[in-house]
Write a protein that holds these residues in place. Structure first.
Motif, PDB file in Angstrom:
ATOM      1  N   MET A 129       0.735  -1.235  -0.057  1.00  0.00           N
ATOM      2  CA  MET A 129      -0.036   0.012  -0.120  1.00  0.00           C
ATOM      3  C   MET A 129       0.798   1.182  -0.245  1.00  0.00           C
ATOM      4  O   MET A 129       1.839   1.175   0.758  1.00  0.00           O
ATOM      5  N   ASN A 130       0.506   2.376  -0.983  1.00  0.00           N
ATOM      6  CA  ASN A 130       1.317   3.493  -0.811  1.00  0.00           C
ATOM      7  C   ASN A 130       0.943   4.347   0.270  1.00  0.00           C
ATOM      8  O   ASN A 130      -0.282   4.371   0.805  1.00  0.00           O
ATOM      9  N   ALA A 131       1.956   4.649   1.146  1.00  0.00           N
ATOM     10  CA  ALA A 131       1.424   5.332   2.418  1.00  0.00           C
ATOM     11  C   ALA A 131       0.928   6.761   2.395  1.00  0.00           C
ATOM     12  O   ALA A 131       0.279   7.182   3.141  1.00  0.00           O
ATOM     13  N   GLU A 132       0.766   7.055   1.120  1.00  0.00           N
ATOM     14  CA  GLU A 132       0.091   8.392   0.902  1.00  0.00           C
ATOM     15  C   GLU A 132      -1.368   8.316   0.574  1.00  0.00           C
ATOM     16  O   GLU A 132      -1.987   9.298   0.677  1.00  0.00           O
ATOM     17  N   GLU A 133      -1.871   7.107   0.230  1.00  0.00           N
ATOM     18  CA  GLU A 133      -3.221   6.668  -0.023  1.00  0.00           C
ATOM     19  C   GLU A 133      -4.000   6.599   1.039  1.00  0.00           C
ATOM     20  O   GLU A 133      -3.479   5.837   2.129  1.00  0.00           O
ATOM     21  N   PRO A 134      -5.338   6.971   1.115  1.00  0.00           N
ATOM     22  CA  PRO A 134      -6.277   6.707   1.909  1.00  0.00           C
ATOM     23  C   PRO A 134      -6.374   5.084   2.223  1.00  0.00           C
ATOM     24  O   PRO A 134      -6.139   4.263   1.363  1.00  0.00           O
ATOM     25  N   ALA A 135      -6.256   4.690   3.618  1.00  0.00           N
ATOM     26  CA  ALA A 135      -6.414   3.236   3.791  1.00  0.00           C
ATOM     27  C   ALA A 135      -7.700   2.794   3.876  1.00  0.00           C
ATOM     28  O   ALA A 135      -8.593   2.906   4.883  1.00  0.00           O
ATOM     29  N   GLY A 151      -2.309  -5.693  28.380  1.00  0.00           N
ATOM     30  CA  GLY A 151      -1.057  -4.996  28.483  1.00  0.00           C
ATOM     31  C   GLY A 151      -0.784  -4.384  27.180  1.00  0.00           C
ATOM     32  O   GLY A 151      -1.134  -5.045  26.095  1.00  0.00           O
ATOM     33  N   SER A 152      -0.466  -3.284  27.174  1.00  0.00           N
ATOM     34  CA  SER A 152      -0.200  -2.367  25.671  1.00  0.00           C
ATOM     35  C   SER A 152       1.056  -2.567  25.090  1.00  0.00           C
ATOM     36  O   SER A 152       2.082  -2.317  25.680  1.00  0.00           O
ATOM     37  N   SER A 153       1.116  -3.166  23.803  1.00  0.00           N
ATOM     38  CA  SER A 153       2.130  -3.023  23.143  1.00  0.00           C
ATOM     39  C   SER A 153       2.411  -1.552  22.571  1.00  0.00           C
ATOM     40  O   SER A 153       1.398  -0.822  22.482  1.00  0.00           O
ATOM     41  N   PRO A 154       3.639  -1.118  22.246  1.00  0.00           N
ATOM     42  CA  PRO A 154       3.876   0.304  21.912  1.00  0.00           C
ATOM     43  C   PRO A 154       3.014   0.509  20.668  1.00  0.00           C
ATOM     44  O   PRO A 154       2.455   1.788  20.658  1.00  0.00           O
ATOM     45  N   GLN A 155       2.595  -0.323  19.711  1.00  0.00           N
ATOM     46  CA  GLN A 155       1.648   0.053  18.894  1.00  0.00           C
ATOM     47  C   GLN A 155       0.156   0.439  19.029  1.00  0.00           C
ATOM     48  O   GLN A 155      -0.551   1.126  18.798  1.00  0.00           O
ATOM     49  N   HIS A 156       0.122  -0.462  20.091  1.00  0.00           N
ATOM     50  CA  HIS A 156      -1.481  -0.350  20.693  1.00  0.00           C
ATOM     51  C   HIS A 156      -1.609   0.902  21.267  1.00  0.00           C
ATOM     52  O   HIS A 156      -2.496   1.339  21.297  1.00  0.00           O
ATOM     53  N   LEU A 157      -0.368   1.125  22.122  1.00  0.00           N
ATOM     54  CA  LEU A 157      -0.459   2.340  23.216  1.00  0.00           C
ATOM     55  C   LEU A 157      -0.580   3.630  22.255  1.00  0.00           C
ATOM     56  O   LEU A 157      -1.363   4.462  22.408  1.00  0.00           O
ATOM     57  N   LEU A 158       0.136   3.607  20.992  1.00  0.00           N
ATOM     58  CA  LEU A 158       0.374   4.683  20.294  1.00  0.00           C
ATOM     59  C   LEU A 158      -0.755   4.912  19.301  1.00  0.00           C
ATOM     60  O   LEU A 158      -1.359   6.228  19.310  1.00  0.00           O
ATOM     61  N   ALA A 159      -1.563   3.843  19.183  1.00  0.00           N
ATOM     62  CA  ALA A 159      -2.912   3.912  18.408  1.00  0.00           C
ATOM     63  C   ALA A 159      -3.932   4.766  19.382  1.00  0.00           C
ATOM     64  O   ALA A 159      -4.704   5.376  19.103  1.00  0.00           O
ATOM     65  N   THR A 160      -3.761   4.198  20.813  1.00  0.00           N
ATOM     66  CA  THR A 160      -4.913   4.616  21.510  1.00  0.00           C
ATOM     67  C   THR A 160      -4.522   6.150  22.018  1.00  0.00           C
ATOM     68  O   THR A 160      -5.246   7.031  21.799  1.00  0.00           O
ATOM     69  N   ALA A 178       6.792   0.973  16.206  1.00  0.00           N
ATOM     70  CA  ALA A 178       5.427   1.094  16.499  1.00  0.00           C
ATOM     71  C   ALA A 178       5.029   2.032  15.338  1.00  0.00           C
ATOM     72  O   ALA A 178       3.912   1.746  14.667  1.00  0.00           O
ATOM     73  N   LEU A 179       5.797   2.936  14.682  1.00  0.00           N
ATOM     74  CA  LEU A 179       5.389   3.688  13.915  1.00  0.00           C
ATOM     75  C   LEU A 179       5.385   3.072  12.451  1.00  0.00           C
ATOM     76  O   LEU A 179       4.387   3.204  11.883  1.00  0.00           O
ATOM     77  N   SER A 180       6.323   2.479  12.384  1.00  0.00           N
ATOM     78  CA  SER A 180       6.477   1.626  11.071  1.00  0.00           C
ATOM     79  C   SER A 180       5.011   0.534  10.791  1.00  0.00           C
ATOM     80  O   SER A 180       4.313   0.338   9.813  1.00  0.00           O
ATOM     81  N   ARG A 181       4.801  -0.017  12.065  1.00  0.00           N
ATOM     82  CA  ARG A 181       3.550  -1.097  12.004  1.00  0.00           C
ATOM     83  C   ARG A 181       2.555  -0.255  11.821  1.00  0.00           C
ATOM     84  O   ARG A 181       1.334  -0.800  11.062  1.00  0.00           O
ATOM     85  N   LEU A 182       2.087   0.905  12.297  1.00  0.00           N
ATOM     86  CA  LEU A 182       0.834   1.550  12.161  1.00  0.00           C
ATOM     87  C   LEU A 182       0.852   2.141  10.654  1.00  0.00           C
ATOM     88  O   LEU A 182      -0.321   2.290  10.266  1.00  0.00           O
ATOM     89  N   VAL A 183       2.247   2.601  10.008  1.00  0.00           N
ATOM     90  CA  VAL A 183       2.070   2.959   8.334  1.00  0.00           C
ATOM     91  C   VAL A 183       1.432   1.593   7.943  1.00  0.00           C
ATOM     92  O   VAL A 183       0.471   1.766   7.131  1.00  0.00           O
ATOM     93  N   LYS A 184       2.032   0.367   8.135  1.00  0.00           N
ATOM     94  CA  LYS A 184       1.464  -0.965   7.440  1.00  0.00           C
ATOM     95  C   LYS A 184      -0.005  -1.150   7.540  1.00  0.00           C
ATOM     96  O   LYS A 184      -0.392  -1.655   6.779  1.00  0.00           O
ATOM     97  N   ARG A 185      -0.479  -0.772   8.815  1.00  0.00           N
ATOM     98  CA  ARG A 185      -1.814  -0.990   9.046  1.00  0.00           C
ATOM     99  C   ARG A 185      -2.629   0.266   8.704  1.00  0.00           C
ATOM    100  O   ARG A 185      -3.863   0.004   8.549  1.00  0.00           O
ATOM    101  N   GLY A 186      -2.163   1.148   8.030  1.00  0.00           N
ATOM    102  CA  GLY A 186      -2.851   2.234   7.344  1.00  0.00           C
ATOM    103  C   GLY A 186      -3.648   3.255   8.527  1.00  0.00           C
ATOM    104  O   GLY A 186      -4.316   4.035   7.839  1.00  0.00           O
ATOM    105  N   LEU A 187      -2.987   3.247   9.652  1.00  0.00           N
ATOM    106  CA  LEU A 187      -3.529   4.294  10.556  1.00  0.00           C
ATOM    107  C   LEU A 187      -2.873   5.694  10.275  1.00  0.00           C
ATOM    108  O   LEU A 187      -3.276   6.651  10.558  1.00  0.00           O
ATOM    109  N   ILE A 188      -1.646   5.545   9.937  1.00  0.00           N
ATOM    110  CA  ILE A 188      -0.732   6.844   9.657  1.00  0.00           C
ATOM    111  C   ILE A 188      -0.120   6.728   8.527  1.00  0.00           C
ATOM    112  O   ILE A 188       0.077   5.481   7.880  1.00  0.00           O
TER     113      ILE A 188
END
Length: 323
Positions: free
Chosen positions: A1-7, A18-27, A62-72
């Protein structure tokens, strides 16, 4: 997925104990950032997660994973990287915040109707069977018997779609979606017996025991801004499990006394009282790396009006998303 496109296939992190860093960041992003126009430097994210004891490598992961998941998504090609929430993430965050903050505000409108799903899958379709069970659980169905799953209410469209997608190519698979009423709702063979209401009640009791003293400390003015950010986020992270798990059954199907209202009151007291303090702490931590932080960081807050339970922005609400 292109990071610039809407997810369109937005995939938020799965909730866990217990929060993983990516779950915490999403919160944190869901609670305190409400615009796709805000440019969020990675250095600011690292500083914010540092408030929770997250290391720099873990924050970057965590940032990298949220990009892959389309949140950022990333904006431009500068260094250090600059991120922004996607329009799809903004829409989902608003929906989820309404869900978390409004859950339990009013008793369910009860008609006595349930949706029942019954299916038969040949023994060769083991993978399809597991996929169906996972999907039904995600739609908040619960197994009444091995291949009969139920949930209160009348909405059948989501489950029809899921079953069609999963089973239409599985040879020999059959399924039915029905509206049903039970003659004996609360008895040992009725639908209420499918739920672990004892376990759910114990989870509410643990929440009350954990956060009741925090509410007292908040009321006594004993929580500073740094403590407010961590405490408020912890309370939300713990509370959000209930709206996603509690089937919201009518009172006549619940053990009495039922502790949800006490737990909700504690959560909302903490969440409301600490909102401005937590926001101020985030601005303080982020500003050295993000000079515009105060213009964008906000916080959600439940409306005190039970007839209009929409969450509202904080004192310095960000401009609305352009997406």
């Amino acid at each position: 997925m292109n990071a610039e496109e809407p997810a369109d296939d937005l995939r938020p992190p799965r909730a866990q104990v217990g929060s993983s860093p990516q779950h915490l960041l999403a919160t944190l992003l869901g609670e305190y950032l409400d615009s796709a126009d805000a440019d969020l430097p990675s250095t600011a994210v690292i500083a914010i997660l540092g408030e929770f004891g997250v290391s720099e490598p873990s924050a970057r992961a965590a940032l990298s994973r949220l990009v892959k998941r389309g949140l950022i998504a990333t904006r431009g090609r500068g260094r250090p990287p600059v991120y922004h929430l996607t329009p799809a993430a903004i829409a989902r965050h608003r929906q989820r915040m309404r869900h978390f903050l409004n859950f339990g505000a009013q008793p369910p409108r009860w008609t006595g109707e349930w949706v029942l799903v019954s299916y038969s899958i040949p023994s060769s379709g083991q993978a399809a069977r597991h996929a169906v069970r996972r999907s039904l659980s995600a739609l908040r169905f619960v197994g009444l018997y091995d291949s009969a799953w139920i949930r209160p209410g009348t909405d059948v469209a989501p489950v029809r779609q899921v079953l069609n997608e999963l089973l239409h190519q599985v040879a020999g698979a059959r399924w039915s979606v029905m509206h049903v009423r039970f003659d004996e709702e609360a008895g040992p063979h009725g639908p209420a017996s499918a739920y672990d209401l004892t376990g759910l009640s114990a989870a509410y009791a643990r929440f009350i025991a954990r956060y009741g003293p925090l509410r007292t400390a908040v009321r006594n003015g004993e929580v500073d801004a740094a403590g407010a950010l961590v405490a408020r986020t912890s309370a939300m992270d713990s509370w959000r499990w209930f709206p996603d798990t509690d089937p919201d059954l009518p009172a006549h199907l619940l053990p009495q006394p039922w502790p949800r209202q006490q737990a909700r009151d504690i959560f909302l007291d903490i969440h409301c009282a600490l909102g401005a303090l937590a926001q101020a702490r985030l601005v303080e931590v982020a500003t050295p790396y993000w000079p515009d932080a105060a213009a964008w960081i906000t916080h959600f807050q439940a409306s005190p009006d039970p007839t209009c339970p929409e969450p509202t922005g904080g004192a310095r609400a960000a401009p609305p998303s352009s997406g």
